[in-house]
Design a protein around this motif. Structure first.
Motif, short mmCIF file in Angstrom:
data_model
loop_
_atom_site.label_atom_id
_atom_site.label_comp_id
_atom_site.label_asym_id
_atom_site.label_seq_id
_atom_site.Cartn_x
_atom_site.Cartn_y
_atom_site.Cartn_z
N ALA A 97 -29.09 -51.36 -16.00
CA ALA A 97 -30.09 -51.38 -17.07
C ALA A 97 -31.08 -50.22 -16.87
N LEU A 98 -31.53 -50.03 -15.63
CA LEU A 98 -32.46 -48.92 -15.36
C LEU A 98 -31.74 -47.59 -15.55
N ALA A 99 -30.45 -47.54 -15.21
CA ALA A 99 -29.67 -46.31 -15.40
C ALA A 99 -29.63 -45.94 -16.88
N PHE A 100 -29.59 -46.94 -17.75
CA PHE A 100 -29.59 -46.63 -19.19
C PHE A 100 -30.96 -46.06 -19.61
N ILE A 101 -32.03 -46.66 -19.14
CA ILE A 101 -33.38 -46.16 -19.46
C ILE A 101 -33.53 -44.73 -18.93
N ASP A 102 -32.99 -44.50 -17.74
CA ASP A 102 -33.03 -43.17 -17.13
C ASP A 102 -32.30 -42.16 -18.03
N ALA A 103 -31.12 -42.54 -18.51
CA ALA A 103 -30.33 -41.63 -19.35
C ALA A 103 -31.06 -41.35 -20.68
N LEU A 104 -31.72 -42.38 -21.21
CA LEU A 104 -32.45 -42.21 -22.48
C LEU A 104 -33.62 -41.23 -22.28
N LEU A 105 -34.38 -41.43 -21.20
CA LEU A 105 -35.51 -40.52 -20.94
C LEU A 105 -35.02 -39.11 -20.60
N GLU A 106 -33.87 -39.03 -19.94
CA GLU A 106 -33.29 -37.71 -19.63
C GLU A 106 -32.97 -36.98 -20.94
N ASP A 107 -32.36 -37.70 -21.87
CA ASP A 107 -31.98 -37.04 -23.12
C ASP A 107 -33.21 -36.68 -23.95
N PHE A 108 -34.24 -37.53 -23.87
CA PHE A 108 -35.49 -37.20 -24.57
C PHE A 108 -36.05 -35.87 -24.05
#
Ligand SMILES: N[C@@H](CCC(=O)N[C@@H](CS)C(=O)NCC(=O)O)C(=O)O
Length: 342
Positions: free
Chosen positions: A91-102
């Motif tokens: 779940a945190l890995a998904f948030i990490d990927a979202l912020l990375e793409d932002f």
């Protein structure tokens, strides 16, 4: 090819080059960077040619020119053990990927906008970027290359969507992102907790330019976000950090400051990513959206639809419990709009 270290080319003015170098230093992965914006003589050329380009052995044993920091980070996760930058909790890995793409796809709009809009920024970027082209050069040659770079980059503002209509939205967004990061860094070492995730490196990459190089956004960062300026300089080399398994951010104690940042993702990045995907699906070359209550228009960009596809694929792959945890963190931030119907 010497396989004891990774070979790449790139320059210090490229945020994605900086992102990757900082990941490699933190992960203690040996590398050799050939300092060039053009490539390495005798080596294959990536399509499209982007910075950074890595030269990696393909399945057939041939050297391939490989670009794109986000999948490269995941490829290196699989190839090198320890000191991971992908959070263990999916779940945190998904948030990490979202912020990375932002950071990669939105914050870069601010970077490109400031660099190629204001006279002081254009002047500095032209002349210093020219110095990163190979070899010593006299004043006339430096000035000539500076002019070529500026004349090439200024018309490319349209690719990132910077124009007189969107400029104020980009600038207001940059300031709010700085403020959210500043608030977060009052209490936390990194976005992903007491150890950095891939989004920390993506944010760092853009901020190496915004907060420490280009004069207009650097003055704003210095005035409003001194912790951010200090953090960017520290992120450069985290090779001595000894990360522990329990240092990742937990979703049940998710900081309000990170939620504030996610609300900026929802406000700025989400409407453009959605409108871009819709425009491409409809075969339209122009994207129209409303961002932060203001009209937004830019050229459509196929690569960003691919990025959205990756995020949606990752979300779909989550099991029921991590998916519920992600939904809870994203509730009210505007980011769930990206995932509707999945
Ligand atoms: N998605 C790519 C983006 C790389 C990229 O856009 N690099 C810029 C420089 S920072 C570039 O090479 N632009 C084309 C050019 O300068 O010719 C990544 O994450 O690596």
């Amino acid at each position: 090819m010497d396989k004891s270290s990774l070979l790449l080319h790139g320059v210090p003015g490229s945020p994605y080059t900086r992102k990757m170098l900082a990941v490699l230093r933190y992960r203690r992965i040996a590398y050799r960077i050939y300092p060039s914006a053009m490539g390495i003589p005798g080596m294959p050329v990536a399509k499209p040619p982007l910075l950074p380009t890595f030269y990696l052995e393909g399945a057939d044993g041939e050297v391939q020119a490989v670009t794109d920091s986000t999948p490269l980070i995941r490829r290196f996760e699989a190839a090198y053990e320890r000191r991971s930058v992908v959070p263990a909790d999916p779940a945190l890995a998904f948030i990490d990927a979202l912020l990375e793409d932002f950071a990669d796809e939105w914050l870069t709009k601010a970077m490109f906008h400031y660099r190629w809009t204001y006279a002081a920024d254009i002047d500095k970027a032209g002349r210093v970027l020219a110095g990163w082209h190979e070899g010593p050069k006299d004043d006339a040659t430096l000035g000539h290359i500076a002019k070529i770079i500026a004349e090439r980059q200024i018309p490319r503002l349209r690719y990132v969507g910077s124009n007189p209509m969107t400029g104020p939205v980009i600038e207001a967004g940059y300031l709010r992102v700085l403020q959210a990061l500043e608030e977060h860094l009052r209490h936390h070492a990194f976005l992903m907790g007491a150890r950095p995730g891939s989004c920390d490196f993506a944010m760092y990459g853009q901020l190496t330019q915004l907060a420490l190089f280009d004069p207009t956004p650097t003055a704003l960062a210095t005035a409003h976000a001194p912790r951010v300026c200090a953090w960017v300089a520290l992120m450069d080399d985290l090779s001595g950090l000894e990360p522990q398994a329990d240092q990742w951010q937990t979703l049940d104690a998710f900081p309000a400051s990170l939620r504030t940042l996610l609300a900026e993702v929802g406000r700025l990045y989400v409407p453009v990513m959605l409108a871009n995907a819709q425009a491409l699906a409809a075969g339209q070359g122009e994207v129209h959206a409303v961002v932060d209550g203001q009209p937004w228009v830019q050229q459509s960009f196929a690569y960003q639809a691919k990025c959205l596809g990756w995020l949606r694929r990752d979300y779909r792959a989550l099991g029921p419990a991590p998916r519920a945890a992600v939904d809870q963190v994203l509730a009210g931030t505007g980011c769930q709009e990206l995932l509707v119907g999945l």
